[in-house]
Design a protein around this motif. Structure first.
Motif, mmCIF file in Angstrom:
data_model
loop_
_atom_site.group_PDB
_atom_site.id
_atom_site.type_symbol
_atom_site.label_atom_id
_atom_site.label_comp_id
_atom_site.label_asym_id
_atom_site.label_seq_id
_atom_site.Cartn_x
_atom_site.Cartn_y
_atom_site.Cartn_z
ATOM 1 N N ILE A 119 -3.552 -0.713 7.088
ATOM 2 C CA ILE A 119 -4.834 -0.017 7.129
ATOM 3 C C ILE A 119 -5.414 0.077 5.723
ATOM 4 O O ILE A 119 -4.739 0.547 4.794
ATOM 5 N N ALA A 120 -6.651 -0.375 5.579
ATOM 6 C CA ALA A 120 -7.306 -0.333 4.263
ATOM 7 C C ALA A 120 -7.466 1.113 3.812
ATOM 8 O O ALA A 120 -7.949 1.950 4.577
ATOM 9 N N PRO A 121 -7.066 1.422 2.568
ATOM 10 C CA PRO A 121 -7.238 2.792 2.084
ATOM 11 C C PRO A 121 -8.702 3.080 1.767
ATOM 12 O O PRO A 121 -9.493 2.156 1.537
ATOM 13 N N ALA A 122 -9.061 4.346 1.773
ATOM 14 C CA ALA A 122 -10.434 4.735 1.441
ATOM 15 C C ALA A 122 -10.759 4.311 0.015
ATOM 16 O O ALA A 122 -9.919 4.377 -0.877
ATOM 17 N N ASN A 123 -11.993 3.860 -0.186
ATOM 18 C CA ASN A 123 -12.531 3.578 -1.521
ATOM 19 C C ASN A 123 -11.911 2.396 -2.260
ATOM 20 O O ASN A 123 -12.056 2.289 -3.476
ATOM 21 N N TYR A 124 -11.221 1.519 -1.541
ATOM 22 C CA TYR A 124 -10.713 0.292 -2.174
ATOM 23 C C TYR A 124 -11.081 -0.914 -1.316
ATOM 24 O O TYR A 124 -10.965 -0.863 -0.088
ATOM 25 N N HIS A 125 -11.470 -1.994 -1.993
ATOM 26 C CA HIS A 125 -11.561 -3.280 -1.303
ATOM 27 C C HIS A 125 -10.139 -3.832 -1.183
ATOM 28 O O HIS A 125 -9.331 -3.661 -2.091
ATOM 29 N N GLU A 182 -1.593 8.120 10.215
ATOM 30 C CA GLU A 182 -0.892 9.001 11.170
ATOM 31 C C GLU A 182 -1.481 8.858 12.573
ATOM 32 O O GLU A 182 -0.761 8.849 13.564
ATOM 33 N N LEU A 183 -2.807 8.734 12.610
ATOM 34 C CA LEU A 183 -3.494 8.591 13.890
ATOM 35 C C LEU A 183 -2.974 7.363 14.647
ATOM 36 O O LEU A 183 -2.651 7.424 15.830
ATOM 37 N N TYR A 184 -2.886 6.228 13.926
ATOM 38 C CA TYR A 184 -2.442 4.986 14.569
ATOM 39 C C TYR A 184 -0.941 5.006 14.844
ATOM 40 O O TYR A 184 -0.476 4.511 15.872
ATOM 41 N N GLU A 185 -0.189 5.582 13.914
ATOM 42 C CA GLU A 185 1.262 5.588 14.031
ATOM 43 C C GLU A 185 1.706 6.278 15.324
ATOM 44 O O GLU A 185 2.638 5.853 15.988
ATOM 45 N N LEU A 226 3.223 -0.967 16.919
ATOM 46 C CA LEU A 226 3.245 -1.579 15.583
ATOM 47 C C LEU A 226 3.544 -0.511 14.540
ATOM 48 O O LEU A 226 3.213 0.660 14.723
ATOM 49 N N LYS A 227 4.110 -0.932 13.429
ATOM 50 C CA LYS A 227 4.353 0.006 12.329
ATOM 51 C C LYS A 227 3.072 0.138 11.518
ATOM 52 O O LYS A 227 2.617 -0.823 10.907
ATOM 53 N N ALA A 228 2.459 1.306 11.530
ATOM 54 C CA ALA A 228 1.179 1.510 10.832
ATOM 55 C C ALA A 228 1.430 2.004 9.405
ATOM 56 O O ALA A 228 2.126 2.991 9.204
ATOM 57 N N VAL A 229 0.888 1.289 8.446
ATOM 58 C CA VAL A 229 1.044 1.687 7.042
ATOM 59 C C VAL A 229 -0.298 1.557 6.319
ATOM 60 O O VAL A 229 -1.105 0.683 6.638
ATOM 61 N N GLU A 230 -0.526 2.445 5.372
ATOM 62 C CA GLU A 230 -1.698 2.272 4.522
ATOM 63 C C GLU A 230 -1.336 1.243 3.454
ATOM 64 O O GLU A 230 -0.216 1.228 2.949
#
Length: 191
Positions: A78-84, A52-55, A60-64
């Motif tokens: 955007i890399a999600p928390a706690n995942y490689h 949401e912050l980037y969007e 650009l279209k910001a998506v997790e």
């Protein structure tokens, strides 16, 4: 080719990386011809929504990132928390919750290394401000695969540990300030 890209921009950062990446990415137009993948360390208990912050601030279209999602131009992933985050040969993502690397998950090294394995010389890796050494071995891997390795100027970074570690491990990297990185990404857009 629809849905696939000849080139990939991968950006990593930690402490100070949100602000630095935001400044860089604000320069890119909505029709930017390449996908951009952003891996930021965030506190494990950080509940804020980076997407949401980037969007709100970017064209650009910001998506997790979702597992198996395909790369598309004009998107910021955007890399999600706690995942490689890993890139697959078919230009999709895979998410992995294996051990921490460099005390981090997502680890910048993991994403940079897999990006270079898939995109080779068409990988542009950018390492920003941060307080750990994560990203330096991945950036070296991008450089060794003849991709472009860019490091935020340590004098400009909020915390210089991450850029300095990368400069030490990859002496051939390009050291640029935020404006230089913006200009470089926009010239790629024009070719």
């Amino acid at each position: 080719m629809h849905g696939t890209s000849s080139r990939l921009i991968v950006i990593g950062g930690s402490w100070g990386g949100i602000q630095a990446s935001m400044k860089i990415l604000r320069a890119l137009p909505a029709d930017y011809p390449f996908p951009v993948v952003l891996v930021l360390h965030r506190l494990r208990n950080y509940e804020g929504n980076l997407q949401e912050l980037y969007e709100k601030k970017l064209a650009l279209k910001a998506v997790e990132i979702d597992d198996k999602a395909p790369l598309e131009a004009g998107h910021l992933y955007i890399a999600p928390a706690n995942y490689h985050v890993l890139l697959e040969k078919d230009h999709t993502f895979s998410l992995d919750d294996s051990e921490l690397e460099n005390y981090s998950r997502p680890s910048i090294d993991v994403t940079f290394t897999s990006a270079a394995d898939v995109f080779g010389k068409n990988t542009v890796g950018i390492l920003l401000s941060g307080a750990s050494k994560d990203g330096s071995s991945g950036l070296k891997h991008i450089f060794d695969k003849r991709g472009t390795a860019i490091v935020q100027h340590p004098g400009e970074a909020e915390i210089a540990i991450m850029p300095l570690a990368a400069i030490n491990s990859t002496p051939g990297c390009r050291i640029m300030n935020i404006e230089g990185i913006q200009a470089y990404l926009l010239t790629l857009h024009e070719h």
